[in-house]
Design an enzyme around this catalytic site. Structure first.
Site, PDB file in Angstrom:
ATOM      1  N   SER A 506       1.033  -1.362   0.011  1.00  0.00           N
ATOM      2  CA  SER A 506       0.078  -0.003  -0.121  1.00  0.00           C
ATOM      3  C   SER A 506       0.891   1.256   0.104  1.00  0.00           C
ATOM      4  O   SER A 506       1.943   1.408  -0.785  1.00  0.00           O
ATOM      5  CB  SER A 506      -0.863  -0.037   1.398  1.00  0.00           C
ATOM      6  OG  SER A 506      -2.178   0.798   1.167  1.00  0.00           O
ATOM      7  N   ASP A 617      -5.074  -3.008  -3.457  1.00  0.00           N
ATOM      8  CA  ASP A 617      -4.196  -2.740  -2.477  1.00  0.00           C
ATOM      9  C   ASP A 617      -3.617  -4.009  -2.022  1.00  0.00           C
ATOM     10  O   ASP A 617      -4.691  -5.081  -1.433  1.00  0.00           O
ATOM     11  CB  ASP A 617      -4.987  -1.744  -1.744  1.00  0.00           C
ATOM     12  CG  ASP A 617      -4.041  -1.150  -0.504  1.00  0.00           C
ATOM     13  OD1 ASP A 617      -3.277  -1.995   0.354  1.00  0.00           O
ATOM     14  OD2 ASP A 617      -4.034  -0.045  -0.394  1.00  0.00           O
TER      15      ASP A 617
END
Length: 752
Positions: A506, A617
């Site tokens: 992320s 993500d």
């Protein structure tokens, strides 16, 4: 020990008859036995009198004509024990005498004995005159070397082992020789035996369904037993195990094992305990480098490539971690005082001596660096077979095609990609590597490293990686809170702690780019501030809240068209493949695309397509990928930085089950309306997104996969507030500097 009286000395014909009973000479022609009888001396040995002593130089070969001898081994602790009884017809000293070196054991008279003696000179004459004598001695020496090594390992494993049982073991075991990369057994195979590693190294291997993800191979070294628990439980093997290098193994069939358990239950209890203890150990628990020994082969892919300065620096740095030796073919010949022995071929007496000596060298050193000759020769092939890890070295600007020596060993490296890596050399003023993919497309290697000539930092990093002492940094996700990672980089730099590998998920993925590109802490903060400026481009929320154009453009400007394999530091980032519901590790390919996918918060940014699969993500399944880094850096140090709050958002008041966004917004600004206190959409998405990885993170921390875990609590920062880079970075510095300073003070000597 005294010579036999001339009056008592047997005649030549009598000696020929006695020699025929000696194992070594039983199949020889009478004319050869007559030559032997004319060369030998006859000596008498009293009970308990020493014939040869462990460690002394070898000058003669003995064969037992009458009586019985005892073989005594001294282990590393200095304790002595009888490991074998030698009956009439046995031979003593053929290994040390034929291949050179010192006696491997002490031999004493178990009773009054008569022996024939051949001096080294006499034996040499016989072998030249009768080549069959040489081949017989080589064959026996090879067998005795294996049996001696087996006896030594068995004595080490079981304190109450006795010569009778060792002899039973030697008769019952089957010998297995594996080439590098060759499997011993596969997952699912029936466990009908267990295996004792006598020399070499085994490693657990990934299965076909591993999808190319990094895999931590657990090693079995000489003295280790593998496959014992499945055999005891009568189950199939649960792993695949293969040779890392040329490996000699004693296979213990189930029938023999069960027979020994029945007759000697106390002795076998050690094996059962060891098996169950190893089975309960953490799946990813690494061996620490303090107990680790490693052999590395350095293979230049081009003639004329001068590795002298690099090898000198590597030797100096490795010596700071433990006893180190660098071996070139010429040096081996010099140390053994035998010209050309490094080029000896398999099966020759010189080859047996060389293998024995290399085994002694590896036992005496933490690090052995074998340097291949820059040509096709026996030594170059030997070091590739001998080493635990092979480092191929080439000029980055050179020809990327596979060399002949790589082709000769290609199958081994394809079976075990962890066993080799590639080092590309660059000019001192190189700003950034490029086109590394053309090298990797040709070969299967665990990693690629970049080295600028004359750059001490690059060379020190390479040495730490080769030594198994790399310091790696793992950066987790958390939206704008991830800017705290920049403060950690500043603290590490201030304390002089190097970073050799970096990876992230992320927001940790783009921040990890900066150190991987070679930026210092200040440059990293400037680059990240610029990359996260003006990101929010809201759109009609059909696919996502943001269109993703701005963040994509910013990441592309930040990544500067780098490919992951071109970065100065080994780097990875993690995404979640929602098509196939699994985590994916990116170690190659376009950096900007992989990072853009790693930050694609579901519902906030559009997913990214890779080969038709949708990636979002990485924090959904693995928000702090310590386990991935541990697989890439199994024996080194891992520093993991978590920026998620210790708990998720809470309800601060009751509110209706149905909410109007406009009503919530108006309630905050109109005084006559009671404010509705609800969690923000960002905090709800972030907490929901990472909750699935929380359990995995706890297990990784409990299993101590990270050497230092930092949880930096950045309070009051919404997920998408990307304008407070400096303030959040300062929080990261303030919360990390003290624990990092304390940790660094306790790890003096970890990096040099």
């Amino acid at each position: 020990m005294k010579p036999t009286d001339d009056l008592k000395r047997p005649s030549v014909d009598q000696l020929i008859e006695k020699i025929e009973a000696v194992d070594l000479f039983s199949n020889l022609q009478d004319t050869i036995r007559r030559d032997i009888a004319q060369q030998i001396k006859i000596v008498e040995l009293a009970p308990n009198e020493i014939l040869v002593r462990q460690g002394e130089d070898a000058r003669s070969l003995y064969f037992l004509l009458e009586g019985r001898l005892s073989v005594i081994l001294k282990d590393e602790s200095g304790a002595e024990r009888v490991v074998a009884d030698l009956p009439k017809g046995s031979i003593v000293g053929e290994i040390a005498l034929v291949v050179g070196g010192r006696r491997s054991a002490t031999v004493v008279g178990a009773e009054a004995s008569t022996l024939g003696v051949l001096t080294a000179a006499a034996l040499t004459r016989l072998m030249k005159l009768h080549p069959v004598v040489a081949s017989s001695i080589v064959s026996m020496a090879s067998r005795r070397l294996r049996e001696g090594q087996l006896a030594l390992h068995l004595v080490g494993l079981y304190q109450d082992f006795d010569p009778t049982l060792i002899k039973e073991f030697q008769k019952a075991v089957d010998w297995v020789t594996l080439a590098a990369g060759e499997p011993l057994f596969h997952r699912g195979d029936p466990a009908d035996a267990c295996y004792l590693v006598v020399s070499g190294r085994l490693r657990t291997m990934p299965e076909d369904d591993s999808d190319g993800q990094p895999f931590l191979g657990h090693d079995a070294t000489p003295g280790d037993i593998v496959g014992d628990l499945p055999m005891i439980l009568e189950e199939a093997h649960r792993i695949t195990m293969a040779a890392v290098r040329e490996t000699e193994i004693a296979r213990i069939p189930r029938s023999a094992f069960e027979d020994w358990v029945e007759r000697r239950p106390r002795m076998m209890l050690n094996l059962v305990r060891t098996a169950f203890r190893s089975d309960r150990s953490p799946a990813l628990a690494p061996d620490r480098p303090e107990k680790w020994r490693r052999s590395i082969a350095v293979v230049a892919l081009d003639d004329g490539l001068d590795l002298g300065p690099i090898l000198q620096r590597i030797e100096k740095k490795l010596a700071g971690y433990g006893d180190t030796i660098i071996l070139l073919s010429e040096k081996v010949d010099t140390l053994l005082h035998i010209p050309g022995i490094s080029q000896s071929v398999t099966g020759s007496p010189a080859n047996i001596r060389l293998l024995q000596w290399l085994d002694e060298i590896e036992k005496a050193h933490c690090y052995v660096v074998y340097v291949a000759d820059c040509r096709q020769c026996e030594w170059s092939h030997r070091v590739i077979r001998q080493a635990d890890h092979v480092l191929f070295v080439a000029e980055a600007s050179g020809d990327e095609r596979l060399r002949e020596i790589e082709l000769n060993h290609r199958l081994q490296f394809e079976k075990d990609p962890l066993r080799s890596s590639l080092l590309l050399l660059h000019a001192a003023d190189t700003a950034r590597p490029s086109k590394t993919a053309r090298w990797l497309d040709q070969r299967s290697v665990a990693a690629v490293y970049h080295l600028r000539r004359g750059n001490d930092k690059d060379l020190d990093r390479l040495t730490r990686i080769l030594a198994g002492r790399a310091i790696s940094l793992v950066l987790g996700g958390g939206g704008a809170r991830g800017f705290a990672h920049l403060g950690v980089l500043r603290a590490l730099e201030e304390l002089g702690v190097p970073v050799d590998m970096v990876g992230g998920t992320s927001v940790g993925a783009p921040i990890a780019i900066a150190p991987a590109q070679g930026m210092d802490a200040a440059q990293s903060q400037v680059a990240v501030s610029e990359a996260f400026r003006s990101l929010l481009d809201y759109t009609l929320p059909v696919v996502s809240m943001l269109s993703g154009r701005r963040i994509t453009r910013n990441i592309e400007d930040y990544a500067l068209s780098w490919d992951i394999e071109d970065l100065w530091l080994p780097y990875f980032c993690v995404t979640t493949n929602i098509t196939k519901a699994r985590s994916v590790v990116h170690r190659r390919g376009n950096l900007a695309r992989a990072v853009r996918a790693s930050v694609s918060i579901p519902g906030v940014l559009p997913p990214v397509s890779f080969g038709g699969d949708l990636h979002v993500d990485g924090g959904i399944l693995n928000n702090l990928p310590i386990d991935i880094m541990r697989k890439l850096n199994p024996t080194g140090t891992i520093l993991a930085v978590d920026v998620l709050p210790p708990s998720g958002p809470k309800a601060r008041s009751d509110y209706p089950l149905g909410l109007s966004g406009l009503r919530v917004l108006f309630s905050r600004f109109l005084p006559w309306l009671n404010p509705i206190r609800v969690p923000s959409i960002g905090s709800t998405i972030l907490a929901s997104m990472t909750i699935g990885s929380a359990g995995a993170l706890k297990r990784m921390i409990d299993d101590r996969l990270a050497d230092l875990y930092l949880n930096i609590n950045v309070k009051g920062v919404p997920m998408l507030k990307f304008k407070k880079v400096a303030q959040i970075a300062d929080i990261g510095y303030q919360q990390s500097i003290a624990p990092l300073r304390q940790w660094a003070a306790s790890k003096k000597g970890l990096w040099r």
